[in-house]
Motif scaffolding. Structure first.
Motif, mmCIF file in Angstrom:
data_model
loop_
_atom_site.group_PDB
_atom_site.id
_atom_site.type_symbol
_atom_site.label_atom_id
_atom_site.label_comp_id
_atom_site.label_asym_id
_atom_site.label_seq_id
_atom_site.Cartn_x
_atom_site.Cartn_y
_atom_site.Cartn_z
ATOM 1 N N LEU A 1 36.848 48.068 39.797
ATOM 2 C CA LEU A 1 37.155 48.695 38.513
ATOM 3 C C LEU A 1 38.204 49.791 38.655
ATOM 4 O O LEU A 1 38.692 50.319 37.658
ATOM 5 C CB LEU A 1 35.891 49.280 37.887
ATOM 6 N N LEU A 2 38.550 50.119 39.888
ATOM 7 C CA LEU A 2 39.552 51.158 40.140
ATOM 8 C C LEU A 2 40.935 50.572 40.391
ATOM 9 O O LEU A 2 41.899 51.303 40.521
ATOM 10 C CB LEU A 2 39.131 52.007 41.343
ATOM 11 N N GLU A 3 41.022 49.259 40.437
ATOM 12 C CA GLU A 3 42.306 48.595 40.659
ATOM 13 C C GLU A 3 42.982 48.328 39.315
ATOM 14 O O GLU A 3 42.353 47.795 38.387
ATOM 15 C CB GLU A 3 42.097 47.281 41.410
ATOM 16 N N LEU A 4 44.252 48.680 39.206
ATOM 17 C CA LEU A 4 44.972 48.451 37.956
ATOM 18 C C LEU A 4 45.330 46.979 37.767
ATOM 19 O O LEU A 4 45.564 46.537 36.643
ATOM 20 C CB LEU A 4 46.248 49.298 37.923
ATOM 21 N N ARG A 5 45.347 46.222 38.863
ATOM 22 C CA ARG A 5 45.661 44.787 38.795
ATOM 23 C C ARG A 5 44.639 44.020 39.636
ATOM 24 O O ARG A 5 44.969 43.425 40.663
ATOM 25 C CB ARG A 5 47.078 44.545 39.310
ATOM 26 N N PRO A 6 43.363 44.024 39.202
ATOM 27 C CA PRO A 6 42.301 43.467 40.046
ATOM 28 C C PRO A 6 42.462 41.982 40.360
ATOM 29 O O PRO A 6 42.007 41.513 41.402
ATOM 30 C CB PRO A 6 41.032 43.716 39.222
ATOM 31 N N MET A 7 43.133 41.222 39.470
ATOM 32 C CA MET A 7 43.307 39.791 39.720
ATOM 33 C C MET A 7 44.567 39.492 40.531
ATOM 34 O O MET A 7 44.758 38.374 40.997
ATOM 35 C CB MET A 7 43.368 39.035 38.384
ATOM 36 N N LYS A 8 45.448 40.487 40.651
ATOM 37 C CA LYS A 8 46.695 40.326 41.428
ATOM 38 C C LYS A 8 47.484 39.088 40.997
ATOM 39 O O LYS A 8 48.070 38.374 41.823
ATOM 40 C CB LYS A 8 46.385 40.278 42.919
ATOM 41 N N ASP B 1 57.200 46.569 46.951
ATOM 42 C CA ASP B 1 55.932 45.954 47.375
ATOM 43 C C ASP B 1 54.907 47.025 47.739
ATOM 44 O O ASP B 1 53.706 46.854 47.481
ATOM 45 C CB ASP B 1 56.153 45.028 48.563
ATOM 46 N N LYS B 2 55.369 48.120 48.333
ATOM 47 C CA LYS B 2 54.480 49.212 48.706
ATOM 48 C C LYS B 2 53.946 49.925 47.460
ATOM 49 O O LYS B 2 52.762 50.285 47.400
ATOM 50 C CB LYS B 2 55.233 50.196 49.601
ATOM 51 N N THR B 3 54.803 50.118 46.460
ATOM 52 C CA THR B 3 54.363 50.737 45.210
ATOM 53 C C THR B 3 53.301 49.880 44.529
ATOM 54 O O THR B 3 52.272 50.390 44.059
ATOM 55 C CB THR B 3 55.557 50.933 44.254
ATOM 56 N N ILE B 4 53.537 48.572 44.493
ATOM 57 C CA ILE B 4 52.570 47.652 43.877
ATOM 58 C C ILE B 4 51.253 47.677 44.639
ATOM 59 O O ILE B 4 50.167 47.725 44.042
ATOM 60 C CB ILE B 4 53.153 46.228 43.825
ATOM 61 N N ALA B 5 51.334 47.665 45.973
ATOM 62 C CA ALA B 5 50.115 47.667 46.789
ATOM 63 C C ALA B 5 49.333 48.964 46.627
ATOM 64 O O ALA B 5 48.101 48.954 46.500
ATOM 65 C CB ALA B 5 50.484 47.441 48.258
ATOM 66 N N ASP B 6 50.033 50.099 46.630
ATOM 67 C CA ASP B 6 49.361 51.404 46.583
ATOM 68 C C ASP B 6 48.793 51.723 45.204
ATOM 69 O O ASP B 6 47.699 52.275 45.091
ATOM 70 C CB ASP B 6 50.335 52.509 46.988
ATOM 71 N N TRP B 7 49.551 51.400 44.160
ATOM 72 C CA TRP B 7 49.165 51.838 42.819
ATOM 73 C C TRP B 7 48.459 50.769 42.002
ATOM 74 O O TRP B 7 47.560 51.090 41.210
ATOM 75 C CB TRP B 7 50.408 52.325 42.063
ATOM 76 N N LEU B 8 48.838 49.527 42.153
ATOM 77 C CA LEU B 8 48.255 48.474 41.318
ATOM 78 C C LEU B 8 47.095 47.754 41.986
ATOM 79 O O LEU B 8 46.103 47.426 41.332
ATOM 80 C CB LEU B 8 49.328 47.443 40.933
ATOM 81 N N ASP B 9 47.209 47.486 43.288
ATOM 82 C CA ASP B 9 46.260 46.600 43.955
ATOM 83 C C ASP B 9 45.206 47.312 44.791
ATOM 84 O O ASP B 9 44.301 46.668 45.312
ATOM 85 C CB ASP B 9 47.019 45.613 44.849
ATOM 86 N N SER B 10 45.305 48.612 44.920
ATOM 87 C CA SER B 10 44.358 49.354 45.759
ATOM 88 C C SER B 10 43.412 50.192 44.904
ATOM 89 O O SER B 10 43.838 50.789 43.915
ATOM 90 C CB SER B 10 45.111 50.276 46.727
ATOM 91 N N PRO B 11 42.132 50.275 45.282
ATOM 92 C CA PRO B 11 41.201 51.151 44.562
ATOM 93 C C PRO B 11 41.346 52.618 44.958
ATOM 94 O O PRO B 11 40.827 53.507 44.282
ATOM 95 C CB PRO B 11 39.824 50.618 44.977
ATOM 96 N N ARG B 12 42.081 52.868 46.036
ATOM 97 C CA ARG B 12 42.239 54.238 46.521
ATOM 98 C C ARG B 12 43.319 54.976 45.731
ATOM 99 O O ARG B 12 44.170 54.369 45.087
ATOM 100 C CB ARG B 12 42.598 54.245 48.008
#
Length: 226
Positions: free
Chosen positions: A61-68, A153-164
């Motif tokens: 629930l903390l991921e902005l793009r949980p389905m990727k 790719d790093k921005t997408i991984a850090d902000w959209l795909d990560s719960p951290r």
């Protein structure tokens, strides 16, 4: 609107980001002075709420793009929404708040006016269409790749795909208000309250003028009480 309902930040994150600028415009039109410090204090309150969510809400629930970008399909070949029946999904603020900070992260790299213009261009390009989370990121990198602090790719991984929460979050301009008088007034009252509590515990006579620095704004009181 969002192609994938789980990417709610595309509406809620943008709305939360833009409301401060709309509020500033409205205050100015009413003949009052706009105060950037209060916006920064509200951002601190938002960050505290977001951090609390990371400690109490499930990671997906903390991921902005949980389905990727993928789809969920059951055995009967019916597509369904991840966490669609989870009541906590409707209560979580992560899409409002993490989306808010993602947009401020991008804004800091190019400045306020160019970024607001980029949002306007984005709305004009995709008006009436369904979009996914990456399209605004692609548009930003198309025009401002040289300003970016990291690869797309790093921005997408850090902000959209990560719960951290990204490590850079704490350094955003919108959170920097510690040196302003309105924020220092809150710290002064906090110290007065600590002194009062200590004296009460020691049963000493009290001669302290509580709230000697008057807290005039709800943002100050909110920070003090939290």
């Amino acid at each position: 609107g969002a192609k994938d309902w789980t990417e709610a930040w595309l509406s809620e994150g943008f709305a939360t980001f833009l409301e401060d600028f709309v509020h500033q415009k409205a205050v100015t039109k009413l003949g009052h002075e706009s105060n950037d410090v209060l916006m920064k204090m509200r951002a601190k309150i938002k960050l505290k709420s977001l951090k609390a969510e990371t400690e109490n809400v499930s990671k997906d629930l903390l991921e902005l793009r949980p389905m990727k970008g993928e789809k969920l399909i059951d055995a009967s070949d019916t597509q369904f929404v991840k966490n669609g029946l989870n009541p906590m999904a409707g209560l979580s603020q992560s899409h409002y708040l993490k989306g808010f900070f993602l947009l401020h992260h991008l804004k800091d790299t190019i400045g306020e006016l160019p970024f607001l213009k980029l949002i306007q261009d984005y709305f004009n390009i995709y008006r009436g269409q369904l979009v996914d989370s990456t399209e605004f990121i692609y548009l930003y990198y198309k025009h401002y790749k040289a300003n970016a602090t990291q690869a797309m790719d790093k921005t997408i991984a850090d902000w959209l795909d990560s719960p951290r929460l990204p490590n850079t979050l704490e350094h955003l301009t919108v959170l920097q208000c510690e040196h302003h008088a309105l924020y220092r007034d809150v710290l002064d009252v906090h110290h007065e309250l600590l002194d009062l509590n200590q004296n009460l515990q020691k049963k000493k006579s009290i001669n302290i003028e509580l709230y000697s620095n008057e807290l005039r704004y709800s943002e100050q009181l909110n920070i003090l009480l939290n």
